[in-house]
Design a protein around this motif. Structure first.
Motif, PDB file in Angstrom:
ATOM      1  N   MET A  98      58.409 -35.454   6.748  1.00  0.00           N
ATOM      2  CA  MET A  98      58.965 -36.150   5.610  1.00  0.00           C
ATOM      3  C   MET A  98      58.966 -37.479   5.632  1.00  0.00           C
ATOM      4  N   LEU A  99      58.827 -38.158   4.501  1.00  0.00           N
ATOM      5  CA  LEU A  99      58.935 -39.586   4.451  1.00  0.00           C
ATOM      6  C   LEU A  99      60.365 -40.003   3.819  1.00  0.00           C
ATOM      7  N   SER A 100      60.689 -41.215   4.224  1.00  0.00           N
ATOM      8  CA  SER A 100      62.248 -41.671   3.596  1.00  0.00           C
ATOM      9  C   SER A 100      61.525 -42.213   2.244  1.00  0.00           C
ATOM     10  N   PRO A 101      62.547 -42.346   1.244  1.00  0.00           N
ATOM     11  CA  PRO A 101      62.164 -42.935   0.077  1.00  0.00           C
ATOM     12  C   PRO A 101      61.851 -44.571   0.297  1.00  0.00           C
ATOM     13  N   GLY A 102      62.279 -44.978   1.251  1.00  0.00           N
ATOM     14  CA  GLY A 102      61.826 -46.490   1.398  1.00  0.00           C
ATOM     15  C   GLY A 102      60.505 -46.475   2.007  1.00  0.00           C
ATOM     16  N   ASN A 103      59.808 -45.502   2.337  1.00  0.00           N
ATOM     17  CA  ASN A 103      58.307 -45.653   2.694  1.00  0.00           C
ATOM     18  C   ASN A 103      57.497 -45.811   1.342  1.00  0.00           C
ATOM     19  N   PRO A 104      56.581 -46.956   1.656  1.00  0.00           N
ATOM     20  CA  PRO A 104      55.797 -47.307   0.551  1.00  0.00           C
ATOM     21  C   PRO A 104      54.981 -46.399   0.071  1.00  0.00           C
ATOM     22  N   LEU A 105      54.501 -45.206   0.785  1.00  0.00           N
ATOM     23  CA  LEU A 105      53.691 -44.090   0.169  1.00  0.00           C
ATOM     24  C   LEU A 105      54.647 -43.049  -0.505  1.00  0.00           C
ATOM     25  N   PHE A 106      56.014 -43.014  -0.432  1.00  0.00           N
ATOM     26  CA  PHE A 106      56.778 -42.174  -1.048  1.00  0.00           C
ATOM     27  C   PHE A 106      56.800 -42.206  -2.721  1.00  0.00           C
ATOM     28  N   GLN A 111      66.778 -32.965  -8.282  1.00  0.00           N
ATOM     29  CA  GLN A 111      66.560 -34.207  -8.264  1.00  0.00           C
ATOM     30  C   GLN A 111      68.070 -35.023  -7.485  1.00  0.00           C
ATOM     31  N   ALA A 112      69.179 -33.900  -7.772  1.00  0.00           N
ATOM     32  CA  ALA A 112      70.427 -34.584  -7.054  1.00  0.00           C
ATOM     33  C   ALA A 112      70.570 -33.987  -5.491  1.00  0.00           C
ATOM     34  N   SER A 113      69.366 -33.367  -5.147  1.00  0.00           N
ATOM     35  CA  SER A 113      69.717 -33.024  -3.785  1.00  0.00           C
ATOM     36  C   SER A 113      69.117 -34.227  -2.708  1.00  0.00           C
ATOM     37  N   GLU A 114      69.823 -34.461  -1.703  1.00  0.00           N
ATOM     38  CA  GLU A 114      69.374 -35.490  -0.722  1.00  0.00           C
ATOM     39  C   GLU A 114      69.351 -34.719   0.607  1.00  0.00           C
ATOM     40  N   PRO A 115      68.184 -34.873   1.412  1.00  0.00           N
ATOM     41  CA  PRO A 115      68.265 -34.360   2.522  1.00  0.00           C
ATOM     42  C   PRO A 115      69.315 -34.901   3.592  1.00  0.00           C
ATOM     43  N   GLU A 116      69.740 -34.265   4.674  1.00  0.00           N
ATOM     44  CA  GLU A 116      70.806 -34.938   5.553  1.00  0.00           C
ATOM     45  C   GLU A 116      70.030 -35.481   6.636  1.00  0.00           C
ATOM     46  N   ALA A 117      68.804 -35.062   6.845  1.00  0.00           N
ATOM     47  CA  ALA A 117      67.924 -35.672   7.805  1.00  0.00           C
ATOM     48  C   ALA A 117      66.459 -35.474   7.271  1.00  0.00           C
ATOM     49  N   LEU A 118      65.492 -36.173   8.142  1.00  0.00           N
ATOM     50  CA  LEU A 118      64.041 -36.054   7.858  1.00  0.00           C
ATOM     51  C   LEU A 118      63.490 -35.253   9.015  1.00  0.00           C
ATOM     52  N   CYS A 119      62.651 -34.195   8.471  1.00  0.00           N
ATOM     53  CA  CYS A 119      62.279 -33.165   9.381  1.00  0.00           C
ATOM     54  C   CYS A 119      60.813 -33.153   9.174  1.00  0.00           C
ATOM     55  N   GLY A 120      60.341 -32.768  10.397  1.00  0.00           N
ATOM     56  CA  GLY A 120      58.677 -32.543  10.426  1.00  0.00           C
ATOM     57  C   GLY A 120      58.558 -31.316  11.037  1.00  0.00           C
ATOM     58  N   TRP A 121      57.252 -30.598  10.891  1.00  0.00           N
ATOM     59  CA  TRP A 121      57.059 -29.276  11.462  1.00  0.00           C
ATOM     60  C   TRP A 121      55.657 -29.242  12.014  1.00  0.00           C
ATOM     61  N   MET A 122      55.515 -28.485  13.079  1.00  0.00           N
ATOM     62  CA  MET A 122      54.051 -28.350  13.692  1.00  0.00           C
ATOM     63  C   MET A 122      53.738 -26.798  14.055  1.00  0.00           C
ATOM     64  N   LEU A 123      52.637 -26.477  13.710  1.00  0.00           N
ATOM     65  CA  LEU A 123      52.356 -25.187  14.122  1.00  0.00           C
ATOM     66  C   LEU A 123      51.397 -25.456  15.499  1.00  0.00           C
ATOM     67  N   HIS A 147      55.758 -22.440  16.363  1.00  0.00           N
ATOM     68  CA  HIS A 147      56.031 -23.588  15.532  1.00  0.00           C
ATOM     69  C   HIS A 147      57.361 -24.323  16.386  1.00  0.00           C
ATOM     70  N   LEU A 148      57.454 -25.557  15.793  1.00  0.00           N
ATOM     71  CA  LEU A 148      58.540 -26.380  15.962  1.00  0.00           C
ATOM     72  C   LEU A 148      58.990 -27.037  14.809  1.00  0.00           C
ATOM     73  N   ILE A 149      60.363 -27.187  14.429  1.00  0.00           N
ATOM     74  CA  ILE A 149      60.833 -27.861  13.534  1.00  0.00           C
ATOM     75  C   ILE A 149      61.761 -29.007  14.092  1.00  0.00           C
ATOM     76  N   ILE A 150      61.573 -30.145  13.911  1.00  0.00           N
ATOM     77  CA  ILE A 150      62.196 -31.259  14.606  1.00  0.00           C
ATOM     78  C   ILE A 150      62.994 -32.252  13.412  1.00  0.00           C
ATOM     79  N   ALA A 151      63.929 -32.776  13.575  1.00  0.00           N
ATOM     80  CA  ALA A 151      64.736 -33.639  12.580  1.00  0.00           C
ATOM     81  C   ALA A 151      65.084 -35.070  13.552  1.00  0.00           C
ATOM     82  N   GLY A 152      65.062 -36.023  12.535  1.00  0.00           N
ATOM     83  CA  GLY A 152      65.374 -37.526  13.017  1.00  0.00           C
ATOM     84  C   GLY A 152      66.057 -37.948  11.780  1.00  0.00           C
TER      85      GLY A 152
END
Length: 187
Positions: A1-9, A91-103, A148-153
């Protein structure tokens, strides 16, 4: 996941909207898009489909504190909510953390060692469907996995570092031996 501040977002969101509009995708349905990002940040469409993405995308979004896209799709299809209500909720939902996954790709041979992910910081889900002493298998299709793994930061940097640590652990601790090598070692 990208944060809203990431230029690519913002660029990726605008690009996805323009592709959906150009292809006249139906409203009120989930979709997933795969986009290549060149070093100069030029965006190119790889594929787009009118369904929630595979892998662990929906589970990853839920793990971040976000909505369940398949559940929302069901609510729209059954008429329990309309597309505008669901769009407002998204549009109202905000994630509590950024997560990524890998298979974790399947590997042939006899599994001789498996990593433990229990002590890795940020792990929200970990599954490995092979244990030491079991036979692995060849990859059968692009989405085939043995786990798989799902990891948060809290930040993209923390997420990248944690995912890098998980990849390193996989590379160093998940071990398979080919039967020929085992036969030769005990001959």
């Amino acid at each position: 996941m990208l944060s809203p501040g990431n230029p690519l977002f913002a660029s990726l969101n605008a690009y996805a909207r323009s592709v959906c509009h150009a292809l006249e995708l139906p409203h009120g349905h989930t979709f997933h898009a795969e986009v290549f990002v060149a070093p100069d940040r030029e965006l190119s469409l790889c594929e787009i489909a009118c369904r929630t993405g595979g892998g662990r995308i929906n589970e990853t979004l839920r793990s971040s504190g976000g909505p369940d896209l398949n559940q929302l799709q069901f609510l729209i299809q059954t008429g329990a909510q309309n597309a505008a209500q669901v769009r407002d909720l998204l549009q109202a939902s905000e994630p509590e953390a950024l997560c990524g996954w890998m298979l974790i790709a399947p590997q042939p041979g006899l599994c001789v060692a498996v990593p433990d992910f229990g002590d890795l910081e940020g792990v929200r889900a970990a599954e490995l469907r092979v244990t030491a002493g079991e036979e692995g298998w060849e990859r059968a299709y692009s989405g085939d996995s043995m786990g798989h793994l799902i990891i948060a930061g809290d930040t993209e940097e923390a997420l990248r570092a944690r995912m890098g640590g998980a990849v390193g652990r996989l590379q160093h601790q998940l071990r398979f031996e080919h039967q020929e090598a085992l036969d030769a070692a005990f001959a």
